[in-house]
Design an enzyme around this catalytic site. Structure first.
Site, PDB file in Angstrom:
ATOM      1  N   ASP A 101      46.324  38.626  25.426  1.00 25.67           N
ATOM      2  CA  ASP A 101      45.027  39.193  25.817  1.00 25.67           C
ATOM      3  C   ASP A 101      45.308  40.034  27.063  1.00 25.67           C
ATOM      4  O   ASP A 101      45.580  39.495  28.137  1.00 25.67           O
ATOM      5  CB  ASP A 101      44.026  38.070  26.136  1.00 25.67           C
ATOM      6  CG  ASP A 101      42.617  38.624  26.309  1.00 25.67           C
ATOM      7  OD1 ASP A 101      42.487  39.845  26.531  1.00 25.67           O
ATOM      8  OD2 ASP A 101      41.659  37.842  26.229  1.00 25.67           O
ATOM      9  N   ILE A 103      43.461  42.037  29.031  1.00 26.83           N
ATOM     10  CA  ILE A 103      42.515  41.746  30.127  1.00 26.83           C
ATOM     11  C   ILE A 103      41.531  40.720  29.601  1.00 26.83           C
ATOM     12  O   ILE A 103      40.717  41.021  28.729  1.00 26.83           O
ATOM     13  CB  ILE A 103      41.719  42.993  30.580  1.00 26.83           C
ATOM     14  CG1 ILE A 103      42.655  44.129  31.018  1.00 26.83           C
ATOM     15  CG2 ILE A 103      40.777  42.609  31.734  1.00 26.83           C
ATOM     16  CD1 ILE A 103      41.911  45.372  31.520  1.00 26.83           C
ATOM     17  N   ASP A 104      41.623  39.528  30.103  1.00 24.07           N
ATOM     18  CA  ASP A 104      40.600  38.554  29.748  1.00 24.07           C
ATOM     19  C   ASP A 104      39.557  38.586  30.858  1.00 24.07           C
ATOM     20  O   ASP A 104      39.879  38.398  32.038  1.00 24.07           O
ATOM     21  CB  ASP A 104      41.168  37.137  29.603  1.00 24.07           C
ATOM     22  CG  ASP A 104      40.072  36.209  29.102  1.00 24.07           C
ATOM     23  OD1 ASP A 104      39.636  36.392  27.955  1.00 24.07           O
ATOM     24  OD2 ASP A 104      39.621  35.360  29.880  1.00 24.07           O
ATOM     25  N   ASP A 231      42.498  34.220  23.464  1.00 22.84           N
ATOM     26  CA  ASP A 231      41.819  33.609  24.613  1.00 22.84           C
ATOM     27  C   ASP A 231      42.403  32.228  24.906  1.00 22.84           C
ATOM     28  O   ASP A 231      42.260  31.703  26.011  1.00 22.84           O
ATOM     29  CB  ASP A 231      40.323  33.407  24.327  1.00 22.84           C
ATOM     30  CG  ASP A 231      39.583  34.710  24.053  1.00 22.84           C
ATOM     31  OD1 ASP A 231      39.729  35.640  24.852  1.00 22.84           O
ATOM     32  OD2 ASP A 231      38.865  34.785  23.039  1.00 22.84           O
TER      33      ASP A 231
HETATM   34  C1  IPD Z   1      36.225  37.263  26.480  1.00 24.18           C
HETATM   35  C2  IPD Z   1      36.143  36.377  27.706  1.00 24.18           C
HETATM   36  C3  IPD Z   1      34.803  35.697  27.762  1.00 24.18           C
HETATM   37  C4  IPD Z   1      34.524  34.895  26.497  1.00 24.18           C
HETATM   38  C5  IPD Z   1      34.630  35.788  25.257  1.00 24.18           C
HETATM   39  C6  IPD Z   1      35.997  36.443  25.218  1.00 24.18           C
HETATM   40  P1  IPD Z   1      37.768  39.428  26.698  1.00 24.18           P
HETATM   41  O1  IPD Z   1      37.503  37.851  26.383  1.00 24.18           O
HETATM   42  O2  IPD Z   1      37.146  35.412  27.682  1.00 24.18           O
HETATM   43  O3  IPD Z   1      34.794  34.810  28.845  1.00 24.18           O
HETATM   44  O4  IPD Z   1      33.213  34.405  26.543  1.00 24.18           O
HETATM   45  O5  IPD Z   1      34.440  35.005  24.082  1.00 24.18           O
HETATM   46  O6  IPD Z   1      36.054  37.292  24.099  1.00 24.18           O
HETATM   47  O7  IPD Z   1      37.001  40.191  25.666  1.00 24.18           O
HETATM   48  O8  IPD Z   1      37.257  39.693  28.069  1.00 24.18           O
HETATM   49  O9  IPD Z   1      39.238  39.551  26.539  1.00 24.18           O
END
Ligand code: IPD
Length: 308
Positions: A101, A103-104, A231
């Site tokens: 991922d 950028i999380d 994630d």
């Molecule tokens: C998201 C974040 C967010 C979570 C979402 C994810 P992203 O990832 O982790 O906290 O609630 O389900 O998709 O899109 O920022 O890489």
């Protein structure tokens, strides 16, 4: 202490040492790029919903990580968030596989809210070997290696060990969906947790960093419906190595590429719960912990990628 890549209180070099070191160095490099871009103007696009955001930096960082790793490890496979969003299949084979991922916390990133991370997980024979998560703005490097412990900037991590939900600080995330059923589910679960008199419920906008807080004992439990493997992969190793557990509670034949219904905590918080809560444990990610009975069932959603 700032992370250097050399202060990762590492166990004796294992078979994937070179890969682990490459992941650490790339996470630190990616973190520099993200930190600089955080305060700059961004080109923002949407994916599955108006709240599912992506920027040119997500793509830049993902391309950087994959191209460097591919050059060093040409036979390895990759599962990455933005490639999957563009239609790449996310199939976990027995081959060494990087799960990325870039950028999380992209929504945070877009808004300059400084809770953003790079997450790099690594699996071999469908078993997670290590995870590296870099909190870009706080310069905290979280690492976990199977059998080798979990660390943040060289300090060993341990989950809190809290066993009582009424004394717990609980983390969750909203995810990008805003349809009425998802909102109802989110709000009803929030209400249930507050009725159960949890000390607090927090939403920080980055599931990987929320899971790192859990691993470091700063929070006691985590749940979210609809997480993807990128994630979860790196964070799962870190939590396990910090003495916690991560389970997928959906009773589906959850393929690796599905969205996961995730719960994480120290094992005793889960053990105290009744049997129904333990059902649907995902065999690949292994056991976590919030009382299943305290949460509404998630909607069953698939990501549309190929199952194993
Ligand atoms: C998201 C974040 C967010 C979570 C979402 C994810 P992203 O990832 O982790 O906290 O609630 O389900 O998709 O899109 O920022 O890489």
């Amino acid at each position: 202490m700032k992370p250097s890549g050399e202060d990762q209180a590492a166990p004796a070099a294992g078979p994937w040492e070179e890969c682990f070191q490459a992941a650490v160095q790339l996470a630190l490099r990616a973190g520099q790029i993200i930190r600089k871009a955080l305060t700059e103007e961004k080109r923002v696009s949407t994916k599955t919903s108006a709240a599912d955001l992506v920027t040119e930096t997500d793509h830049l960082v993902e391309d950087l990580i994959i191209s460097e790793l591919r050059e060093r490890f040409p036979s390895h496979r990759f599962i990455a968030e933005e490639a999957a969003a563009s239609g790449a299949k996310c199939v976990l084979t027995h081959n060494p596989t990087w799960i990325i991922d870039p950028i999380d916390g992209t929504c945070n990133f877009v808004h300059r809210f400084p809770t953003v991370a790079v997450s790099i997980g690594f699996a071999v024979r469908q078993e997670l070997e290590f995870g590296v998560i870099y909190h870009c703005t706080e310069e905290r490097l979280y690492t976990g290696r199977r059998g080798g412990g979990a660390f943040c900037n060289g300090q060993r991590l341990r989950v809190s060990g809290e066993t009582d939900l009424s004394k717990a600080l609980v983390l969750t995330e909203i995810g990008p969906k805003r349809d009425p059923a998802t909102l109802k589910l989110f709000l009803s679960n929030m209400e249930r947790l507050l009725h159960a008199k949890a000390h607090g419920v927090r939403v920080i906008g980055s599931s990987t960093l929320a899971l790192c807080h859990l691993a470091s004992g700063a929070a006691d439990a985590y749940y979210q419906f609809g997480l993807h493997c990128w994630d979860l992969a790196a964070a799962t190793v870190i939590i396990r190595e910090a003495g916690g557990i991560v389970i997928d509670t959906s009773e589906s034949q959850a393929a690796f590429s599905s969205k996961f219904s995730t719960q994480a905590s120290s094992p005793r918080l889960q053990e105290k719960q009744s049997e129904p809560w333990r059902t649907g444990r995902h065999p690949r990610w292994g056991p976590v912990g919030l009382p299943h009975s305290s949460l509404d069932e998630p909607p069953r959603n698939k990501m549309g990628c190929s199952p194993l």
